[in-house]
Design a protein around this motif. Sequence first.
Motif, PDB file in Angstrom:
ATOM      1  N   LYS A  57      -3.807  -6.499   7.521  1.00 59.07           N
ATOM      2  CA  LYS A  57      -2.934  -6.258   8.662  1.00 59.07           C
ATOM      3  C   LYS A  57      -3.637  -6.629   9.967  1.00 59.07           C
ATOM      4  O   LYS A  57      -3.048  -7.286  10.820  1.00 59.07           O
ATOM      5  CB  LYS A  57      -2.521  -4.782   8.676  1.00 59.07           C
ATOM      6  N   TYR A 101      -1.674   8.252   9.302  1.00 55.86           N
ATOM      7  CA  TYR A 101      -1.119   7.192   8.447  1.00 55.86           C
ATOM      8  C   TYR A 101      -2.018   6.916   7.242  1.00 55.86           C
ATOM      9  O   TYR A 101      -1.535   6.606   6.157  1.00 55.86           O
ATOM     10  CB  TYR A 101      -0.934   5.897   9.246  1.00 55.86           C
ATOM     11  N   GLN A 104      -1.311   9.463   4.786  1.00 56.68           N
ATOM     12  CA  GLN A 104       0.033   9.193   4.252  1.00 56.68           C
ATOM     13  C   GLN A 104       0.018   8.029   3.256  1.00 56.68           C
ATOM     14  O   GLN A 104       0.629   8.099   2.193  1.00 56.68           O
ATOM     15  CB  GLN A 104       0.953   8.880   5.428  1.00 56.68           C
ATOM     16  N   ASN A 105      -0.692   6.955   3.617  1.00 62.06           N
ATOM     17  CA  ASN A 105      -0.718   5.793   2.731  1.00 62.06           C
ATOM     18  C   ASN A 105      -1.347   6.137   1.387  1.00 62.06           C
ATOM     19  O   ASN A 105      -0.955   5.608   0.350  1.00 62.06           O
ATOM     20  CB  ASN A 105      -1.466   4.634   3.395  1.00 62.06           C
ATOM     21  N   TYR A 124      11.932  10.992   0.029  1.00 61.46           N
ATOM     22  CA  TYR A 124      11.193  10.536   1.219  1.00 61.46           C
ATOM     23  C   TYR A 124      12.116  10.365   2.431  1.00 61.46           C
ATOM     24  O   TYR A 124      11.655  10.327   3.561  1.00 61.46           O
ATOM     25  CB  TYR A 124      10.457   9.235   0.888  1.00 61.46           C
ATOM     26  N   LYS A 127      12.105  12.269   5.770  1.00 63.76           N
ATOM     27  CA  LYS A 127      11.331  11.914   6.961  1.00 63.76           C
ATOM     28  C   LYS A 127      12.250  11.670   8.159  1.00 63.76           C
ATOM     29  O   LYS A 127      11.810  11.754   9.308  1.00 63.76           O
ATOM     30  CB  LYS A 127      10.436  10.714   6.704  1.00 63.76           C
ATOM     31  N   SER A 197       4.755  11.123   8.396  1.00 63.51           N
ATOM     32  CA  SER A 197       5.512   9.955   8.840  1.00 63.51           C
ATOM     33  C   SER A 197       6.252  10.255  10.144  1.00 63.51           C
ATOM     34  O   SER A 197       6.215   9.453  11.086  1.00 63.51           O
ATOM     35  CB  SER A 197       6.506   9.548   7.755  1.00 63.51           C
ATOM     36  N   ASN A 219      -1.359  -2.490  17.213  1.00 65.66           N
ATOM     37  CA  ASN A 219      -1.526  -2.455  15.764  1.00 65.66           C
ATOM     38  C   ASN A 219      -2.953  -2.758  15.327  1.00 65.66           C
ATOM     39  O   ASN A 219      -3.420  -2.250  14.315  1.00 65.66           O
ATOM     40  CB  ASN A 219      -0.557  -3.441  15.107  1.00 65.66           C
ATOM     41  N   LEU A 222      -4.743   0.456  15.901  1.00 61.64           N
ATOM     42  CA  LEU A 222      -4.359   1.380  14.834  1.00 61.64           C
ATOM     43  C   LEU A 222      -5.083   1.011  13.530  1.00 61.64           C
ATOM     44  O   LEU A 222      -5.614   1.865  12.820  1.00 61.64           O
ATOM     45  CB  LEU A 222      -2.843   1.287  14.639  1.00 61.64           C
ATOM     46  N   GLN A 262       2.122  -4.001   1.473  1.00 62.30           N
ATOM     47  CA  GLN A 262       1.761  -2.856   2.311  1.00 62.30           C
ATOM     48  C   GLN A 262       1.364  -3.334   3.718  1.00 62.30           C
ATOM     49  O   GLN A 262       1.783  -2.762   4.720  1.00 62.30           O
ATOM     50  CB  GLN A 262       0.600  -2.108   1.651  1.00 62.30           C
ATOM     51  N   GLY A 265       4.306  -4.450   5.573  1.00 61.96           N
ATOM     52  CA  GLY A 265       5.044  -3.278   6.029  1.00 61.96           C
ATOM     53  C   GLY A 265       4.577  -2.814   7.403  1.00 61.96           C
ATOM     54  O   GLY A 265       5.397  -2.510   8.270  1.00 61.96           O
ATOM     55  N   GLY A 266       3.267  -2.784   7.606  1.00 64.20           N
ATOM     56  CA  GLY A 266       2.734  -2.371   8.902  1.00 64.20           C
ATOM     57  C   GLY A 266       3.251  -3.262  10.019  1.00 64.20           C
ATOM     58  O   GLY A 266       3.654  -2.790  11.085  1.00 64.20           O
ATOM     59  N   ILE A 269       7.226  -2.751  10.416  1.00 65.31           N
ATOM     60  CA  ILE A 269       7.586  -1.479  11.040  1.00 65.31           C
ATOM     61  C   ILE A 269       7.282  -1.525  12.538  1.00 65.31           C
ATOM     62  O   ILE A 269       8.094  -1.084  13.358  1.00 65.31           O
ATOM     63  CB  ILE A 269       6.871  -0.305  10.340  1.00 65.31           C
ATOM     64  N   ALA A 270       6.157  -2.128  12.898  1.00 60.73           N
ATOM     65  CA  ALA A 270       5.851  -2.277  14.325  1.00 60.73           C
ATOM     66  C   ALA A 270       6.924  -3.124  15.008  1.00 60.73           C
ATOM     67  O   ALA A 270       7.387  -2.796  16.107  1.00 60.73           O
ATOM     68  CB  ALA A 270       4.471  -2.900  14.487  1.00 60.73           C
ATOM     69  N   LYS A 281      15.828   1.867  11.639  1.00 61.80           N
ATOM     70  CA  LYS A 281      14.822   1.857  10.582  1.00 61.80           C
ATOM     71  C   LYS A 281      15.322   2.712   9.412  1.00 61.80           C
ATOM     72  O   LYS A 281      15.149   2.355   8.249  1.00 61.80           O
ATOM     73  CB  LYS A 281      13.507   2.380  11.152  1.00 61.80           C
TER      74      LYS A 281
HETATM   75  O1  C5P Z   1       7.303   5.599   5.931  1.00 61.23           O
HETATM   76  P1  C5P Z   1       6.861   5.266   7.289  1.00 61.23           P
HETATM   77  O2  C5P Z   1       7.895   4.577   8.085  1.00 61.23           O
HETATM   78  O3  C5P Z   1       6.239   6.407   8.007  1.00 61.23           O
HETATM   79  O4  C5P Z   1       5.706   4.202   7.019  1.00 61.23           O
HETATM   80  C1  C5P Z   1       4.937   3.715   8.030  1.00 61.23           C
HETATM   81  C2  C5P Z   1       3.955   2.706   7.466  1.00 61.23           C
HETATM   82  O5  C5P Z   1       3.743   1.666   8.389  1.00 61.23           O
HETATM   83  C3  C5P Z   1       2.578   3.270   7.155  1.00 61.23           C
HETATM   84  O6  C5P Z   1       2.104   2.623   5.994  1.00 61.23           O
HETATM   85  C4  C5P Z   1       1.752   2.868   8.366  1.00 61.23           C
HETATM   86  O7  C5P Z   1       0.401   2.706   8.003  1.00 61.23           O
HETATM   87  C5  C5P Z   1       2.399   1.574   8.768  1.00 61.23           C
HETATM   88  N1  C5P Z   1       2.413   1.300  10.189  1.00 61.23           N
HETATM   89  C6  C5P Z   1       1.622   0.287  10.703  1.00 61.23           C
HETATM   90  N2  C5P Z   1       1.682  -0.034  12.012  1.00 61.23           N
HETATM   91  C7  C5P Z   1       2.507   0.642  12.854  1.00 61.23           C
HETATM   92  C8  C5P Z   1       3.316   1.686  12.364  1.00 61.23           C
HETATM   93  C9  C5P Z   1       3.238   1.987  11.022  1.00 61.23           C
HETATM   94  O8  C5P Z   1       0.886  -0.315   9.934  1.00 61.23           O
HETATM   95  N3  C5P Z   1       2.536   0.310  14.128  1.00 61.23           N
END
Ligand code: C5P
Length: 336
Positions: A57, A101, A104-105, A124, A127, A197, A219, A222, A262, A265-266, A269-270, A281
């Motif tokens: 990421k 996070y 959570q991961n 889930y 959330k 989350s 990011n 993070l 995965q 996903g990061g 989601i951002a 979302k």
């Molecule tokens: O299920 P949820 O929406 O909370 O999942 C968020 C996922 O996105 C986590 O795996 C988190 O590490 C990732 N994330 C990310 N960068 C962001 C926000 C979330 O990598 N800015």
Amino acid sequence: DSPVPTMASARLKYLSLGVLVFQTTSLVLTMRYSRTLQAEGPRYLASSAVVVAEVMKILACVVLVFKEHSYSMRALNSILRQEILHKPVETLKLAIPSGIYTLQNNLLYVALSNLDAATYQVTYQLKILTTALFSVSMLGRRLGVYQWLSLLILMAGVALVQVRLNQLQRRVNPSASGMQSSQFVGVTAVLVACCSSGFAGVYFEKILKESKQSVWIRNIQLGMFGFVFGLFGMLAYDGERVRESGMFQGYNTITWTVVALQALGGLVIAAVIKYADNILKGFATSLSIILSTLISYFLLQDFDPSSVFFLGAVLVITATFLYGYEGKPSANPSRA
Ligand code: C5P
């Protein structure tokens, strides 16, 4: 924020949501598959997968910042220094959502090692409730009647899915009174992940909205903490196994797919937080539930849906749409 969305930003919004549906569905299914159906050889360490996903990421975000600065090495170097190294307080703020996070991961792997993909995803969805509660308490957001109602429906739906879990369990083992221990572990992991989350998502949103910084830089910040925390987590939890057989033991194509999904996903989601919002979302995740339930049932034959499950899932999805309903078409613009 421009009040009238341009065509380009509307396109990015739906593109990011579409990619999120694809990413969530494929991640849940491949993660479940990678933790259960594959039998040969040692199983990969989930804690290592979390670390590798963070590295991917960060690399992807660095490339995106590089692109934002017209592929100039000099500009990339100076922006990273200026924004990350020279603003330690700003950078440190991201340690909080990052630590949460990371926990959570790791929990998601625990959940999917113990629950089928559909049960996991529906549970889930709670959330949405935690996200709403944290938005109210931390961002001062006000919820309308429809939104509170939808949260009640959501909880009813999740409860029904849990009822089905218990029924199934009693059929397998009639003398058992509660949940099977693996189910208990799985459900607990999901419930804790719901809290983290909601909190981390709202906290990240707060940081994004309080400053004008590029979401990719945020990011990277993070991810840097995520990498460090993940590494400590791996050494603390799986240290012995890592010393014996290395952190890449048991990795195969499926593992790399899970890790790449995965990491994707990061990024997505951002992007969704930037171009759309947390309510949308929720829509995307609900669509992904329908998809992964169908695929889980027809392709993996991993899951035996009952009418109670379907009723629960329908309630959860209805709740998600109801939650997003209020606000947009409302005639009186009374805003909090
Ligand atoms: O299920 P949820 O929406 O909370 O999942 C968020 C996922 O996105 C986590 O795996 C988190 O590490 C990732 N994330 C990310 N960068 C962001 C926000 C979330 O990598 N800015």
